[in-house]
Scaffold this active site. Sequence first.
Site, PDB file in Angstrom:
ATOM      1  N   CYS A  38      -2.555  -9.282  -5.183  1.00 58.58           N
ATOM      2  CA  CYS A  38      -2.290  -8.564  -3.999  1.00 58.58           C
ATOM      3  C   CYS A  38      -3.965  -8.065  -3.631  1.00 58.58           C
ATOM      4  O   CYS A  38      -4.707  -7.541  -4.549  1.00 58.58           O
ATOM      5  CB  CYS A  38      -1.649  -7.167  -4.079  1.00 58.58           C
ATOM      6  SG  CYS A  38      -1.308  -6.331  -2.401  1.00 58.58           S
ATOM      7  N   SER A  40      -4.636  -5.079  -2.589  1.00 57.99           N
ATOM      8  CA  SER A  40      -4.991  -3.742  -2.820  1.00 57.99           C
ATOM      9  C   SER A  40      -5.748  -3.675  -4.051  1.00 57.99           C
ATOM     10  O   SER A  40      -6.793  -2.768  -4.422  1.00 57.99           O
ATOM     11  CB  SER A  40      -3.678  -2.836  -3.095  1.00 57.99           C
ATOM     12  OG  SER A  40      -3.082  -2.883  -1.815  1.00 57.99           O
ATOM     13  N   HIS A  43      -9.453  -4.368  -3.303  1.00 50.28           N
ATOM     14  CA  HIS A  43     -10.310  -3.231  -2.636  1.00 50.28           C
ATOM     15  C   HIS A  43     -10.869  -2.593  -3.891  1.00 50.28           C
ATOM     16  O   HIS A  43     -11.951  -2.046  -3.732  1.00 50.28           O
ATOM     17  CB  HIS A  43      -9.302  -2.431  -2.087  1.00 50.28           C
ATOM     18  CG  HIS A  43      -8.651  -2.988  -0.632  1.00 50.28           C
ATOM     19  ND1 HIS A  43      -9.486  -3.615   0.240  1.00 50.28           N
ATOM     20  CD2 HIS A  43      -7.411  -2.782  -0.106  1.00 50.28           C
ATOM     21  CE1 HIS A  43      -8.704  -3.985   1.255  1.00 50.28           C
ATOM     22  NE2 HIS A  43      -7.538  -3.494   0.929  1.00 50.28           N
ATOM     23  N   HIS A  59      -0.458  -4.145  -9.599  1.00 50.24           N
ATOM     24  CA  HIS A  59       0.926  -3.264  -9.250  1.00 50.24           C
ATOM     25  C   HIS A  59       1.988  -4.150  -8.912  1.00 50.24           C
ATOM     26  O   HIS A  59       2.788  -3.297  -8.198  1.00 50.24           O
ATOM     27  CB  HIS A  59       0.164  -2.397  -8.185  1.00 50.24           C
ATOM     28  CG  HIS A  59      -0.378  -2.938  -6.888  1.00 50.24           C
ATOM     29  ND1 HIS A  59      -1.360  -3.756  -6.750  1.00 50.24           N
ATOM     30  CD2 HIS A  59       0.488  -3.212  -5.714  1.00 50.24           C
ATOM     31  CE1 HIS A  59      -1.436  -4.299  -5.628  1.00 50.24           C
ATOM     32  NE2 HIS A  59      -0.381  -4.001  -5.079  1.00 50.24           N
ATOM     33  N   CYS A 164       5.804  -5.720  -4.598  1.00 46.50           N
ATOM     34  CA  CYS A 164       4.726  -5.365  -3.731  1.00 46.50           C
ATOM     35  C   CYS A 164       5.146  -5.988  -2.373  1.00 46.50           C
ATOM     36  O   CYS A 164       5.707  -5.333  -1.329  1.00 46.50           O
ATOM     37  CB  CYS A 164       3.454  -5.143  -3.992  1.00 46.50           C
ATOM     38  SG  CYS A 164       2.174  -4.551  -2.739  1.00 46.50           S
TER      39      CYS A 164
HETATM   40  N1  LIG Z   1       0.828   0.073   2.713  1.00 42.45           N
HETATM   41  C1  LIG Z   1       1.000  -0.484   1.661  1.00 42.45           C
HETATM   42  O1  LIG Z   1       2.021  -0.127   0.831  1.00 42.45           O
HETATM   43  C2  LIG Z   1       0.399  -1.599   1.097  1.00 42.45           C
HETATM   44  C3  LIG Z   1       0.952  -2.291   0.165  1.00 42.45           C
HETATM   45  C4  LIG Z   1       0.326  -3.859  -0.290  1.00 42.45           C
HETATM   46  C5  LIG Z   1      -0.868  -4.038   0.380  1.00 42.45           C
HETATM   47  N2  LIG Z   1      -1.461  -3.193   1.252  1.00 42.45           N
HETATM   48  C6  LIG Z   1      -2.684  -3.514   1.954  1.00 42.45           C
HETATM   49  O2  LIG Z   1      -2.286  -4.537   2.961  1.00 42.45           O
HETATM   50  C7  LIG Z   1      -3.372  -5.409   3.248  1.00 42.45           C
HETATM   51  C8  LIG Z   1      -3.065  -6.953   3.177  1.00 42.45           C
HETATM   52  O3  LIG Z   1      -2.913  -7.231   1.829  1.00 42.45           O
HETATM   53  P1  LIG Z   1      -2.530  -8.776   1.603  1.00 42.45           P
HETATM   54  O4  LIG Z   1      -2.316  -8.908   0.018  1.00 42.45           O
HETATM   55  O5  LIG Z   1      -1.516  -9.122   2.322  1.00 42.45           O
HETATM   56  O6  LIG Z   1      -3.773  -9.364   1.699  1.00 42.45           O
HETATM   57  P2  LIG Z   1      -4.247 -10.861   1.860  1.00 42.45           P
HETATM   58  O7  LIG Z   1      -5.528 -10.964   1.594  1.00 42.45           O
HETATM   59  O8  LIG Z   1      -3.343 -11.811   1.253  1.00 42.45           O
HETATM   60  O9  LIG Z   1      -4.056 -11.149   3.540  1.00 42.45           O
HETATM   61  C9  LIG Z   1      -5.052 -10.559   4.620  1.00 42.45           C
HETATM   62  C10 LIG Z   1      -4.745 -11.401   5.637  1.00 42.45           C
HETATM   63  O10 LIG Z   1      -5.793 -10.891   6.770  1.00 42.45           O
HETATM   64  C11 LIG Z   1      -6.436 -11.858   7.252  1.00 42.45           C
HETATM   65  N3  LIG Z   1      -7.710 -11.431   8.108  1.00 42.45           N
HETATM   66  C12 LIG Z   1      -8.709 -11.105   7.552  1.00 42.45           C
HETATM   67  N4  LIG Z   1      -9.664 -10.474   8.512  1.00 42.45           N
HETATM   68  C13 LIG Z   1      -8.851 -10.528   9.921  1.00 42.45           C
HETATM   69  C14 LIG Z   1      -9.019 -10.162  11.120  1.00 42.45           C
HETATM   70  N5  LIG Z   1     -10.564  -9.721  11.560  1.00 42.45           N
HETATM   71  N6  LIG Z   1      -8.025 -10.341  12.125  1.00 42.45           N
HETATM   72  C15 LIG Z   1      -6.981 -10.687  11.668  1.00 42.45           C
HETATM   73  N7  LIG Z   1      -6.632 -11.269  10.260  1.00 42.45           N
HETATM   74  C16 LIG Z   1      -7.522 -11.082   9.510  1.00 42.45           C
HETATM   75  C17 LIG Z   1      -7.005 -12.941   6.113  1.00 42.45           C
HETATM   76  O11 LIG Z   1      -7.184 -14.407   6.639  1.00 42.45           O
HETATM   77  C18 LIG Z   1      -5.562 -12.721   5.221  1.00 42.45           C
HETATM   78  O12 LIG Z   1      -4.724 -13.876   5.737  1.00 42.45           O
HETATM   79  C19 LIG Z   1      -4.507  -4.843   2.155  1.00 42.45           C
HETATM   80  O13 LIG Z   1      -5.365  -3.804   2.795  1.00 42.45           O
HETATM   81  C20 LIG Z   1      -3.654  -4.335   1.342  1.00 42.45           C
HETATM   82  O14 LIG Z   1      -4.438  -3.547   0.416  1.00 42.45           O
HETATM   83  C21 LIG Z   1      -0.711  -1.828   1.757  1.00 42.45           C
HETATM   84 ZN   LIG Z   2       0.293  -4.801  -3.435  1.00 46.72          ZN
END
Ligand SMILES: NC(=O)c1ccc[n+]([C@@H]2O[C@H](COP(=O)([O-])OP(=O)(O)OC[C@H]3O[C@@H](n4cnc5c(N)ncnc54)[C@H](O)[C@@H]3O)[C@@H](O)[C@H]2O)c1
Ligand SMILES: [Zn+2]
Length: 364
Positions: A38, A40, A43, A59, A164
């Site tokens: 993931c 996160s 980051h 996680h 997650c």
């Molecule tokens: N709120 C929560 O509880 C929670 C839980 C898990 C993950 N997250 C967060 O969610 C986010 C996404 O996680 P993920 O594992 O899906 O990441 P990921 O890397 O799999 O997906 C991110 C996507 O965003 C796209 N992207 C990048 N720049 C962009 C832009 N300018 N416009 C549009 N799309 C764009 C990428 O191409 C990719 O497909 C992360 O910031 C992660 O930390 C939050």
């Molecule tokens: Zn996650």
Amino acid sequence: MKAAVLYQAGQPLVIEDVELDPPKAGEVHIKIGAAGICRSDLHVIKGEANHLMPAVLGHEGSGTVLDVGPGVTRVKPGDRVILSFVPYCGHCHFCLTNRANLCDRHQATPGTLLDGTTRLHKGTQRIHHYGKVACFAQEAVVPETGCIPVAPDFPLPQAALIGCCVTTGVGAAIYNARITPGSTVAVVGCGGVGLNVVQGARLQNAGKIIAVDISEGKLEFAMRFGATHSVNPTVQDPVAAVKELTGGLGADYTFEVFGSGETVQTAFNAARKGGTVVVVGLAPAGEYASIDPIALVRQEKTLKGSYYGSARPVTDMPVMVQLYQSGKIDIDGLITRTYRLEDINQAYKDIDGSDVGRGVITQF
Ligand SMILES: NC(=O)c1ccc[n+]([C@@H]2O[C@H](COP(=O)([O-])OP(=O)(O)OC[C@H]3O[C@@H](n4cnc5c(N)ncnc54)[C@H](O)[C@@H]3O)[C@@H](O)[C@H]2O)c1
Ligand SMILES: [Zn+2]
Ligand SMILES: [Zn+2]
């Protein structure tokens, strides 16, 4: 046991032997079965999120109970479990008001278990547990309230993803936004979590689901999960494009699922008057989104965050299991890459590239 340890942001994870102490009261010793890749964790690896070091990340996990500490009643050795990265105390204001995903005790003990201590160490050097899960390792010790039992034959990779991305994404659509049938939805960022927002919107019978991503491959992949339209911000202005697809109004619901100030702004501006903007992505620490306060007022938009899909893991993860088993959400199709623990640094390069779907570590 073997674990992937992060000593310093910006450095690769180191695969090495570390020690894991036995579970204390209310804790459970787990053999890790699968661990999802993931953003996160990324980051933290990149230094965009602060965390105590050294740390074992991971996680989004699942596994099998090896043994339990004193007083544990919820699980027993041999049980298969999904691991929650927000175990809870059961006593604070938020636990008592049915919002255990916001538990005070959990948030006050970052990098440790709920009692503020670690079970992971290397000799005298303490190693921190990311999200009280730390599943980039062969084994883990986690709080009992972070264990959600599943059937003994439930597949471990799918269970990990419920830990997650599935619950976070589907939950944001159904528990947080409560998307209404026929409405228009835009999802900015269609990685592991965003694809689950897309399928959550489909589950709610949204009328139009607009995938927004900078990768053509990811846009195409999002169509399999229910997206009806796609917008690539590298070739067109995403706000103008979402408005054009929604009769000039903007979408009823927009979701930010990448994690940056800029994409939060895009999601805010792409929502219609009276629309709802749900921020799921975690922007780098210190980064801010610029929101026009006049638009917020005069257009009566609702801007809100969603942590862990605004779900109650203990009761809502079994709902995700049920949705998967009845074919209403697709988890099998999300799993596009599997890795060995040794390949974890490659797995993080892949998530930051153009690979679609979710990677999962299945060999430890
Ligand atoms: N709120 C929560 O509880 C929670 C839980 C898990 C993950 N997250 C967060 O969610 C986010 C996404 O996680 P993920 O594992 O899906 O990441 P990921 O890397 O799999 O997906 C991110 C996507 O965003 C796209 N992207 C990048 N720049 C962009 C832009 N300018 N416009 C549009 N799309 C764009 C990428 O191409 C990719 O497909 C992360 O910031 C992660 O930390 C939050
Ligand atoms: Zn996650
Ligand atoms: Zn609590």
